[in-house]
Write a protein that holds these residues in place. Structure first.
Motif, PDB file in Angstrom:
ATOM      1  N   UNK A   1      52.460 -21.609 -32.240  1.00  0.00           N
ATOM      2  CA  UNK A   1      51.252 -20.880 -32.599  1.00  0.00           C
ATOM      3  C   UNK A   1      50.499 -20.623 -31.298  1.00  0.00           C
ATOM      4  N   UNK A   2      49.987 -19.416 -31.136  1.00  0.00           N
ATOM      5  CA  UNK A   2      49.232 -19.071 -29.930  1.00  0.00           C
ATOM      6  C   UNK A   2      47.747 -19.190 -30.255  1.00  0.00           C
ATOM      7  N   UNK A   3      47.067 -20.099 -29.567  1.00  0.00           N
ATOM      8  CA  UNK A   3      45.656 -20.382 -29.837  1.00  0.00           C
ATOM      9  C   UNK A   3      44.803 -20.071 -28.616  1.00  0.00           C
ATOM     10  N   UNK A   4      43.753 -19.338 -28.849  1.00  0.00           N
ATOM     11  CA  UNK A   4      42.772 -19.021 -27.814  1.00  0.00           C
ATOM     12  C   UNK A   4      41.744 -20.150 -27.796  1.00  0.00           C
ATOM     13  N   UNK A   5      41.526 -20.728 -26.646  1.00  0.00           N
ATOM     14  CA  UNK A   5      40.598 -21.845 -26.459  1.00  0.00           C
ATOM     15  C   UNK A   5      39.252 -21.305 -26.000  1.00  0.00           C
ATOM     16  N   UNK A   6      38.211 -21.504 -26.809  1.00  0.00           N
ATOM     17  CA  UNK A   6      36.865 -21.026 -26.476  1.00  0.00           C
ATOM     18  C   UNK A   6      35.929 -22.217 -26.290  1.00  0.00           C
ATOM     19  N   UNK A   7      35.230 -22.222 -25.171  1.00  0.00           N
ATOM     20  CA  UNK A   7      34.294 -23.298 -24.825  1.00  0.00           C
ATOM     21  C   UNK A   7      33.102 -22.658 -24.120  1.00  0.00           C
ATOM     22  N   UNK A   8      31.885 -23.114 -24.375  1.00  0.00           N
ATOM     23  CA  UNK A   8      30.735 -22.519 -23.689  1.00  0.00           C
ATOM     24  C   UNK A   8      30.786 -22.755 -22.186  1.00  0.00           C
ATOM     25  N   UNK A   9      30.344 -21.743 -21.433  1.00  0.00           N
ATOM     26  CA  UNK A   9      30.318 -21.848 -19.976  1.00  0.00           C
ATOM     27  C   UNK A   9      28.944 -21.477 -19.424  1.00  0.00           C
ATOM     28  N   UNK A  10      28.469 -20.283 -19.752  1.00  0.00           N
ATOM     29  CA  UNK A  10      27.301 -19.711 -19.105  1.00  0.00           C
ATOM     30  C   UNK A  10      26.019 -20.489 -19.288  1.00  0.00           C
ATOM     31  N   UNK A  11      25.220 -20.475 -18.236  1.00  0.00           N
ATOM     32  CA  UNK A  11      23.903 -21.097 -18.235  1.00  0.00           C
ATOM     33  C   UNK A  11      23.183 -20.613 -16.984  1.00  0.00           C
ATOM     34  N   UNK A  12      21.882 -20.449 -17.035  1.00  0.00           N
ATOM     35  CA  UNK A  12      21.157 -20.055 -15.823  1.00  0.00           C
ATOM     36  C   UNK A  12      21.283 -21.070 -14.675  1.00  0.00           C
ATOM     37  N   UNK A  13      21.542 -22.327 -15.006  1.00  0.00           N
ATOM     38  CA  UNK A  13      21.642 -23.385 -13.997  1.00  0.00           C
ATOM     39  C   UNK A  13      23.093 -23.527 -13.533  1.00  0.00           C
ATOM     40  N   UNK A  14      23.394 -23.240 -12.262  1.00  0.00           N
ATOM     41  CA  UNK A  14      24.766 -23.352 -11.755  1.00  0.00           C
ATOM     42  C   UNK A  14      25.381 -24.740 -11.942  1.00  0.00           C
ATOM     43  N   UNK A  15      24.559 -25.784 -11.936  1.00  0.00           N
ATOM     44  CA  UNK A  15      25.088 -27.143 -12.148  1.00  0.00           C
ATOM     45  C   UNK A  15      25.600 -27.302 -13.578  1.00  0.00           C
ATOM     46  N   UNK A  16      24.928 -26.689 -14.535  1.00  0.00           N
ATOM     47  CA  UNK A  16      25.373 -26.745 -15.924  1.00  0.00           C
ATOM     48  C   UNK A  16      26.662 -25.945 -16.081  1.00  0.00           C
ATOM     49  N   UNK A  17      26.753 -24.795 -15.425  1.00  0.00           N
ATOM     50  CA  UNK A  17      27.985 -23.994 -15.458  1.00  0.00           C
ATOM     51  C   UNK A  17      29.153 -24.821 -14.929  1.00  0.00           C
ATOM     52  N   UNK A  18      28.958 -25.480 -13.807  1.00  0.00           N
ATOM     53  CA  UNK A  18      30.023 -26.311 -13.214  1.00  0.00           C
ATOM     54  C   UNK A  18      30.424 -27.433 -14.167  1.00  0.00           C
ATOM     55  N   UNK A  19      29.443 -28.075 -14.797  1.00  0.00           N
ATOM     56  CA  UNK A  19      29.739 -29.136 -15.762  1.00  0.00           C
ATOM     57  C   UNK A  19      30.507 -28.588 -16.965  1.00  0.00           C
ATOM     58  N   UNK A  20      30.085 -27.429 -17.463  1.00  0.00           N
ATOM     59  CA  UNK A  20      30.761 -26.818 -18.610  1.00  0.00           C
ATOM     60  C   UNK A  20      32.218 -26.482 -18.286  1.00  0.00           C
ATOM     61  N   UNK A  21      32.470 -25.967 -17.101  1.00  0.00           N
ATOM     62  CA  UNK A  21      33.843 -25.627 -16.699  1.00  0.00           C
ATOM     63  C   UNK A  21      34.691 -26.894 -16.603  1.00  0.00           C
ATOM     64  N   UNK A  22      34.139 -27.936 -16.001  1.00  0.00           N
ATOM     65  CA  UNK A  22      34.877 -29.200 -15.886  1.00  0.00           C
ATOM     66  C   UNK A  22      35.181 -29.781 -17.269  1.00  0.00           C
TER      67      UNK A  22
END
Length: 134
Positions: A10-31
């Protein structure tokens, strides 16, 4: 890790939040997204996981949520979602982020697993695989 069948995964697309005005939050979300995806890859051997937005973030990195490359990335994400069997939404944002909901609009099937731990998500995804696999 043992595959439970010789059938196409089965091919599944993985969706997770990333964007945020704070670059530190973006980095945490990506990790967090990378770690969560890695665990799902191991826990769901009959799924071909797709997260085409991850390499886009690597090569088109922007600070904040709405940089100039976002429209291109979202367009390309929706194109990938349409080719997947299911979109799986995870992360701390109940119901998914705006971008995740936009991607879900292009999906043939969506599993909203936001707020769940990886083990719970794997159970739901593996049950979905069992239900759709002949």
């Amino acid at each position: 890790m043992t595959l439970s069948s010789d059938l196409e995964p089965v091919v599944a697309y993985f969706a997770h939040p990333v964007g945020d005005p704070d670059p530190a939050v973006v980095a945490r979300n990506i990790a967090e997204a990378r770690a969560f995806l890695g665990l799902l890859i191991l826990a769901c051997p009959d799924v071909a996981w797709q997260a085409p937005w991850l390499p886009y973030l690597d090569v088109l990195r922007e600070d904040g949520e709405f940089g100039p490359n976002r429209a291109r990335g979202m367009r390309d994400n929706r194109a990938c979602v349409r080719r997947c069997d299911v979109l799986v939404m995870v992360g701390r944002v109940p119901g998914g982020s705006k971008g995740m909901r936009d991607e879900a609009g292009a999906a043939s099937d969506t599993l909203d697993c936001t707020g769940m731990e990886v083990g719970e998500v794997a159970e739901i995804v593996n049950a979905f695989v069992s239900a759709v696999t002949p």
